[in-house]
Design a protein around this motif. Structure first.
Motif, PDB file in Angstrom:
ATOM      1  N   UNK A  92      82.996  99.325  44.808  1.00 40.52           N
ATOM      2  CA  UNK A  92      83.710  97.851  44.832  1.00 40.52           C
ATOM      3  C   UNK A  92      84.411  97.664  46.211  1.00 40.52           C
ATOM      4  N   UNK A  93      83.990  96.623  46.909  1.00 42.17           N
ATOM      5  CA  UNK A  93      84.581  96.245  47.916  1.00 42.17           C
ATOM      6  C   UNK A  93      83.706  96.756  49.077  1.00 42.17           C
ATOM      7  N   UNK A  94      82.647  97.423  48.989  1.00 46.18           N
ATOM      8  CA  UNK A  94      81.992  98.100  50.178  1.00 46.18           C
ATOM      9  C   UNK A  94      80.370  97.470  49.801  1.00 46.18           C
ATOM     10  N   UNK A  95      79.850  97.381  50.770  1.00 43.72           N
ATOM     11  CA  UNK A  95      78.254  96.784  50.879  1.00 43.72           C
ATOM     12  C   UNK A  95      77.230  98.006  50.893  1.00 43.72           C
ATOM     13  N   UNK A  96      77.808  99.229  51.316  1.00 47.49           N
ATOM     14  CA  UNK A  96      77.125 100.264  51.316  1.00 47.49           C
ATOM     15  C   UNK A  96      77.245 101.053  50.124  1.00 47.49           C
ATOM     16  N   UNK A  97      75.940 101.553  49.549  1.00 48.63           N
ATOM     17  CA  UNK A  97      75.728 102.274  48.410  1.00 48.63           C
ATOM     18  C   UNK A  97      75.185 103.498  48.559  1.00 48.63           C
ATOM     19  N   UNK A  98      75.697 104.164  49.641  1.00 54.63           N
ATOM     20  CA  UNK A  98      75.007 105.538  50.031  1.00 54.63           C
ATOM     21  C   UNK A  98      76.184 106.728  49.607  1.00 54.63           C
TER      22      UNK A  98
END
Length: 189
Positions: free
Chosen positions: A107-113
């Protein structure tokens, strides 16, 4: 290591099971469906072990759960069907734990790596880590999440038993190792 283990075990059991199925188990379901699910399981497992993106990882995770459910059903007996449905329900509970844990974690991050999450210097929320551990622990058969193992293993055919214990459970262990890498090393001391 997991990719090598996956491909060696599935390849060897694939050759073995073609004659094995014809000789010992008159099919309640078409062997083609069983073998197709077997091949799709190999694809899902390979994708799972190499994926770095969390969403793609979860797609492969769900594919692995569904195809392992399908290959478990081959005998078609009532006890087998009951155990397979129990397995599928538990795997979906695990999937929900993973989805909510990863949403909370990123949450709060656009990166899902995974690699991006591992580079984070902050301690992840313990609730998210516990949800993720529970999700992977169900697949890995960790106590107290192991109740599917004594139900599924005795009722599935030999080649499927080898896949479930040799690879599918290890997919949960792979996830647990990835989770351990999410915690910054300086916070472990």
């Amino acid at each position: 290591i997991f990719i090598l283990l996956c491909n060696v075990i599935i390849t060897l059991t694939s050759f073995y099971q073609i004659g094995y199925l014809k000789r010992f188990y008159p099919p309640k379901a078409p062997a083609g469906l069983h073998l197709g699910a077997y091949i799709w399981l190999q694809i899902a497992l390979n994708g799972l072990f190499i994926s770095d993106h969390i969403m793609l990882f979860l797609v492969f995770w769900e594919s692995m759960s569904i195809t392992s459910f399908l290959i478990t059903l081959y005998k078609g007996e009532k006890e087998t069907i009951t155990a397979a449905i129990n397995y599928l329900i538990q795997m979906h509970i695990g999937l929900l734990c993973l989805v909510f844990g990863f949403i909370w974690l990123s949450s709060g991050s656009a990166d899902f790596n995974f690699s991006h999450l591992m580079l984070s210097q902050t301690l992840p929320p313990m609730g998210a880590i516990l949800l993720i551990i529970m999700g992977f622990g169900i697949k890995a058969g960790l106590v107290p999440f192991h109740s599917w193992i004594p139900r599924v293993h005795p009722v599935c055919i030999g080649s499927v038993h080898g896949i479930m214990s040799g690879i599918v459970v290890n997919a949960g262990l792979d996830g647990l190792m990835r989770t351990a890498l999410l915690i910054p090393q300086q916070n472990l001391l």
